[in-house]
Scaffold this motif. Structure first.
Motif, PDB file in Angstrom:
ATOM      1  N   ARG A 124       0.816  -1.214   0.000  1.00  0.00           N
ATOM      2  CA  ARG A 124       0.000   0.000   0.000  1.00  0.00           C
ATOM      3  C   ARG A 124       0.848   1.261   0.000  1.00  0.00           C
ATOM      4  N   LYS A 145       6.108   7.049   6.237  1.00  0.00           N
ATOM      5  CA  LYS A 145       5.345   5.895   5.737  1.00  0.00           C
ATOM      6  C   LYS A 145       5.433   4.739   6.718  1.00  0.00           C
ATOM      7  N   ASN A 155      -4.338  -3.405  12.437  1.00  0.00           N
ATOM      8  CA  ASN A 155      -5.588  -3.166  11.716  1.00  0.00           C
ATOM      9  C   ASN A 155      -6.664  -2.491  12.587  1.00  0.00           C
ATOM     10  N   GLU A 178      -3.127  10.501   0.620  1.00  0.00           N
ATOM     11  CA  GLU A 178      -3.528   9.286  -0.101  1.00  0.00           C
ATOM     12  C   GLU A 178      -3.994   8.210   0.866  1.00  0.00           C
ATOM     13  N   PHE A 179      -3.221   8.103   1.951  1.00  0.00           N
ATOM     14  CA  PHE A 179      -3.564   7.116   2.963  1.00  0.00           C
ATOM     15  C   PHE A 179      -4.967   7.378   3.522  1.00  0.00           C
ATOM     16  N   TYR A 181      -7.481   8.861   2.096  1.00  0.00           N
ATOM     17  CA  TYR A 181      -8.477   8.468   1.093  1.00  0.00           C
ATOM     18  C   TYR A 181      -8.728   6.959   1.127  1.00  0.00           C
ATOM     19  N   GLN A 182      -7.622   6.215   1.152  1.00  0.00           N
ATOM     20  CA  GLN A 182      -7.738   4.754   1.128  1.00  0.00           C
ATOM     21  C   GLN A 182      -8.418   4.221   2.387  1.00  0.00           C
ATOM     22  N   TYR A 183      -7.945   4.718   3.515  1.00  0.00           N
ATOM     23  CA  TYR A 183      -8.461   4.196   4.780  1.00  0.00           C
ATOM     24  C   TYR A 183      -9.931   4.528   4.955  1.00  0.00           C
ATOM     25  N   LYS A 184     -10.272   5.719   4.512  1.00  0.00           N
ATOM     26  CA  LYS A 184     -11.666   6.159   4.567  1.00  0.00           C
ATOM     27  C   LYS A 184     -12.553   5.200   3.760  1.00  0.00           C
ATOM     28  N   SER A 185     -12.048   4.783   2.606  1.00  0.00           N
ATOM     29  CA  SER A 185     -12.856   3.910   1.734  1.00  0.00           C
ATOM     30  C   SER A 185     -13.067   2.536   2.367  1.00  0.00           C
ATOM     31  N   GLU A 186     -12.261   2.216   3.370  1.00  0.00           N
ATOM     32  CA  GLU A 186     -12.445   0.940   4.070  1.00  0.00           C
ATOM     33  C   GLU A 186     -13.372   1.071   5.277  1.00  0.00           C
TER      34      GLU A 186
END
Ligand SMILES: Nc1ncnc2c1ncn2[C@@H]1O[C@H](COP(=O)(O)OP(=O)(O)O)[C@@H](O)[C@H]1O
Ligand SMILES: [Mg+2]
Length: 248
Positions: A124, A145, A155, A178-179, A181-186
């Motif tokens: 990721r 990172k 998790n 970016e992180f 955005y990704q985490y939000k989508s989960e």
């Protein structure tokens, strides 16, 4: 859902008593990205330290899904990922992988789960190439990172970040965005403090504006824009603080 109810926190600084948090109430909804803004000394860090059970309020309650967070700190901590500013908490003498393994072990994860999680996080964050290098030679962005990966090793479903992009260059800040955005989508819940209004405008659905330990505004960004008929967050924050438009 996190509910902060009428919480106060004072510090004794030499002979002075500082009210860091002053009868503060707020709600963080599950799956929301919440931005926390306020001037230096507004109480942001103190609030985040209480949310992650590091310090207890003098008065009031904080609950996570209805349970007092201080009654079962271990359980709460297992659900939380926490990163305070530039304190990455990484060990320079260890490789990125060893750092992540170490923190996974602290959370009581099995070596199988740790391995899988490191694999997923390395992919990721594009860390594969330097996973087995010692952290001491890393650039700030690489460190950040690994630090973010460290907060996510177990998790967690809630992540708390205190000024994660302060002092970072553009690339590293973008990695953080970016992180989010990704985490939000989960469907994860994220609370982070920042001085950068654009980060809030771009990433958050809710905002908590703090001033002198109190809430100036708490709720949806869109509602705030609609109430004030203005979409300039910088202006809105300044005018609320200057007007003393406090509701408590
Ligand atoms: N450990 C402490 N001892 C004494 N005063 C503190 C301590 N932590 C915070 N404060 C005071 O509480 C207030 C809020 O601080 P803080 O939560 O760090 O604000 P922010 O993160 O918004 O800049 C400040 O006046 C600060 O000096
Ligand atoms: Mg702070």
């Amino acid at each position: 859902m996190i509910v902060v109810d009428q919480v106060t926190k004072q510090f004794k600084d030499k002979k002075q008593v500082v009210k860091a948090i002053d009868y503060l109430s707020l709600t963080v909804k599950k799956g929301h990205v919440v931005g926390l803004i306020g001037e230096n000394g507004a109480g942001k860090t103190t609030l985040l330290r209480m949310l992650c059970t590091l310090i207890e309020p003098d008065e009031g309650n904080i609950t996570l899904d209805g349970e007092n967070i201080f009654e079962n700190k271990e359980k709460v901590r297992s659900r939380l990922g926490v990163l305070f500013g530039s304190e990455t908490g990484l060990y320079n003498r260890l490789t990125a992988r060893e750092n992540l393994e170490y923190f996974g072990t602290l959370y009581g994860m099995s070596s199988h789960d740790i391995k899988n999680q490191i694999e997923m996080l390395a992919k990721r964050f594009g860390m594969r190439k330097y996973l087995d290098r010692k952290v001491e030679g890393f650039s700030k962005g690489m460190r950040q990172k690994v630090a973010i990966a460290r907060t996510l090793i177990h998790n967690p479903d809630i992540v708390l970040f205190d000024e994660p992009t302060t002092g970072l260059d553009i690339t590293s800040s973008n990695i953080f965005r970016e992180f989010i955005y990704q985490y939000k989508s989960e469907g994860k819940t994220i609370v982070f403090s920042t001085h950068i209004m654009d980060e809030i405008a771009q990433l958050c659905e809710d905002v908590i504006m703090m001033h002198k330990g109190q809430i100036v505004y708490e709720g949806s960004l869109e509602d705030l824009y609609a109430q004030e008929n203005n979409r300039d967050l910088n202006y809105l924050f300044t005018s609320k603080v200057v007007r003393g438009d406090l509701y408590v």
